[in-house]
Design a protein around this motif. Structure first.
Motif, short mmCIF file in Angstrom:
data_model
loop_
_atom_site.label_atom_id
_atom_site.label_comp_id
_atom_site.label_asym_id
_atom_site.label_seq_id
_atom_site.Cartn_x
_atom_site.Cartn_y
_atom_site.Cartn_z
N ALA A 192 38.31 -25.88 0.13
CA ALA A 192 39.31 -26.59 0.94
C ALA A 192 39.49 -25.97 2.31
O ALA A 192 40.46 -26.24 2.99
N GLY A 193 38.54 -25.10 2.74
CA GLY A 193 38.65 -24.49 4.06
C GLY A 193 39.71 -23.43 4.16
O GLY A 193 40.14 -23.09 5.27
N GLN A 194 40.16 -22.88 3.02
CA GLN A 194 41.21 -21.87 3.08
C GLN A 194 40.71 -20.57 3.71
O GLN A 194 41.48 -19.83 4.32
N GLY A 195 39.39 -20.28 3.54
CA GLY A 195 38.86 -19.07 4.15
C GLY A 195 38.95 -19.10 5.66
O GLY A 195 39.32 -18.11 6.30
N ARG B 291 26.65 -18.83 13.80
CA ARG B 291 26.17 -20.19 14.02
C ARG B 291 24.99 -20.48 13.10
O ARG B 291 24.13 -19.61 12.88
N ASN B 292 24.95 -21.68 12.57
CA ASN B 292 23.82 -22.10 11.75
C ASN B 292 23.47 -23.54 12.08
O ASN B 292 24.36 -24.35 12.40
N PRO B 293 22.17 -23.91 12.06
CA PRO B 293 21.80 -25.30 12.32
C PRO B 293 22.13 -26.19 11.13
O PRO B 293 22.55 -25.72 10.07
N ALA B 294 21.92 -27.47 11.32
CA ALA B 294 22.17 -28.42 10.23
C ALA B 294 21.13 -28.24 9.13
O ALA B 294 19.96 -28.00 9.42
N PRO B 295 21.52 -28.31 7.88
CA PRO B 295 20.55 -28.16 6.79
C PRO B 295 19.61 -29.34 6.71
O PRO B 295 19.94 -30.46 7.12
N ASP C 299 19.68 -33.39 1.83
CA ASP C 299 21.03 -33.47 1.29
C ASP C 299 21.39 -32.15 0.63
O ASP C 299 20.58 -31.55 -0.08
N VAL C 300 22.62 -31.73 0.85
CA VAL C 300 23.14 -30.50 0.26
C VAL C 300 24.17 -30.88 -0.79
O VAL C 300 25.10 -31.65 -0.50
N PRO C 301 24.04 -30.40 -2.02
CA PRO C 301 25.05 -30.73 -3.05
C PRO C 301 26.43 -30.29 -2.59
O PRO C 301 26.59 -29.23 -1.97
N ALA D 150 27.91 -20.46 5.42
CA ALA D 150 26.56 -20.94 5.70
C ALA D 150 25.72 -20.95 4.44
O ALA D 150 24.91 -21.87 4.21
N ARG D 151 25.89 -19.94 3.59
CA ARG D 151 25.13 -19.90 2.34
C ARG D 151 25.52 -21.06 1.42
O ARG D 151 24.69 -21.59 0.69
N LYS D 152 26.81 -21.47 1.46
CA LYS D 152 27.27 -22.54 0.59
C LYS D 152 26.92 -23.92 1.12
O LYS D 152 26.50 -24.80 0.37
N HIS D 153 27.12 -24.13 2.42
CA HIS D 153 27.03 -25.47 2.98
C HIS D 153 25.73 -25.73 3.74
O HIS D 153 25.44 -26.90 4.04
N ALA D 154 24.99 -24.72 4.09
CA ALA D 154 23.72 -24.92 4.81
C ALA D 154 22.67 -23.97 4.26
O ALA D 154 22.15 -23.11 4.98
N PRO D 155 22.34 -24.07 2.98
CA PRO D 155 21.37 -23.15 2.40
C PRO D 155 19.99 -23.35 3.01
O PRO D 155 19.58 -24.47 3.31
#
Length: 416
Positions: free
Chosen positions: A379-382, A365-369, A372-374, A339-344
């Motif tokens: 690769a979703g390995q986590g 759960r997090n809402p949509a940021p 635009d998020v850089p 969430a910190r990376k993709h929805a700051p």
């Protein structure tokens, strides 16, 4: 480049040779493989071949009609012409298997048989589709050389000599160009299809690698926990051995610790069974997080500038096995990291529920940021590792977009 080498290596790019798989080359050049390995005609192939056959027959009938009205052609020559035309029409069904042989044979046959004109065009088109340009150049060049002689021998009653030659040359160039366009389009489609298959294979390999690394990480972590349990058990057992005259209450307390440690060690051992462990642990002595550490995790995230709401509604948390609590902690930790990376800037809600006799449920759960998020590398390995961790714990983990446009990670873990 020799002929055989060119057939194997049809493309070169920036000094590197691209080798088409045999299946792709088989489809472009079907007669290069053995008869037993040739693919069967599809419904589309049958339709195309039947259409070519009807086209060849139609052109042959027009040629036969022209011969019947031409008084300068002897009847014997006209009859032989029609025989060659009929055999040529039947040979259309062999165009996929022997495109070069059929096109080469149709050069002299088309010269002596007017009713074979349709088959000549079809064979030249098939050659351009299934063979490199050098074969088309030789066969097409031979036909062009014979064009002036053919129209000198059999002049067209409706067109001048030069116009007939020009019309045939334009038709032949158009057919060759169309065939080469079809060939290049097929090569592009087959190349893209092969790249897609290789990308899927590489993605599966990356997922397998991520699962293996997750198993190794879990094995190292379980090694630390199991070693701690067994060390504690050994210390208390040693104390009982060297202090047989200890007070009864102290002996009972030590026995209780030994029993509890042995029970927890067995639970940890069940998790590590089947997990492939490679290498030595590189983080020995690291304290392992538990369910009680979720508050600290949320506080650390808030200090980092995140908006985190923790709803810990677990009843009797002291009865939650340490391994289950540790897995719940890791899931919440990875969810907050993503969430910190993709929805700051969004408010992340971490909900943990479960009572005695119920499974432990962890939801991040997090809402949509907003805005635009850089893009952030990843690769979703986590998430793959978390899925593997939850599976090894006997539970399940699902993740994906939420109905409101946000993102949700939901895990179910058995309490033991």
């Amino acid at each position: 480049m020799t002929g055989d080498k060119a057939a194997r290596n049809p493309h070169e790019f920036t000094g590197r040779r691209w080798y088409f798989p045999s299946a792709l080359m088989h489809e472009l050049a079907p007669d290069t493989a053995r008869t037993g390995s040739r693919p069967r005609r599809t419904a589309r192939d049958w339709l195309v071949d039947f259409s070519c056959f009807l086209l060849a027959v139609g052109v042959g009938l027009l040629g036969a009609d022209a011969l019947s009205t031409n008084d300068r052609v002897p009847e014997a020559v006209a009859a032989a012409d029609q025989v060659f035309g009929a055999l040529s029409c039947a040979a259309v069904w062999l165009r996929r298997r022997w495109p070069l042989g059929l096109a080469a044979v149709m050069v002299p046959v088309g010269f002596v048989s007017e009713t074979s004109g349709g088959v000549v065009v079809i064979s030249l088109f098939t050659l351009a589709v299934h063979r490199p340009f050098r074969y088309v150049l030789w066969v097409g060049g031979a036909q062009l050389v014979l064009v002036p002689v053919y129209f000198w021998w059999r002049p067209d009653p409706d067109l001048p000599y030069l116009a007939s030659i020009l019309l045939f040359v334009v038709l032949e160039v158009a057919v060759i160009g169309w065939g080469m366009f079809v060939r290049s389009k097929r090569q592009l489609v087959l190349s893209l299809r092969d790249r897609a298959r290789r990308a899927e294979t590489e993605a599966r390999l990356r997922a397998d690698t991520a699962q293996r690394l997750a198993r190794e990480a879990i094995a190292r972590e379980m090694h630390d926990v199991l070693a701690h349990r067994l060390t504690l058990l050994s210390v208390h057992a040693g104390a009982l051995e060297f202090r047989p005259d200890a007070p009864r209450a102290e002996i009972a307390r030590a026995a209780g610790v030994i029993r509890e440690s042995a029970h927890e060690a067995l639970q940890d051992l069940r998790e590590i069974i089947g997990v492939l462990r490679a290498g030595e642990p590189d983080d020995a002595g690291r304290p392992q997080p538990t369910l009680a550490a979720l508050g600290t995790l949320a506080a650390e995230s808030r200090q980092a500038g995140m908006k985190v709401t923790l709803e810990n509604r677990v009843t009797a948390p002291e009865h939650v096995p340490a391994s289950v609590g540790r897995t719940a902690y890791r899931i919440a930790q990875e969810g907050l990291t993503n969430a910190r990376k993709h929805a700051p800037g969004t408010e992340v809600t971490v909900t943990v529920t479960g009572g005695p006799g119920e499974d432990l449920t962890v939801i991040v759960r997090n809402p949509a940021p907003e805005g635009d998020v850089p893009p952030v590398p990843g690769a979703g390995q986590g998430l793959i590792g978390l899925t593997e961790r939850a599976s090894l714990a006997g539970g399940t983990l699902k993740h994906g977009p939420a109905p409101d446009g946000g993102f949700e990670v939901r895990a179910r873990l058995p309490r033991g």
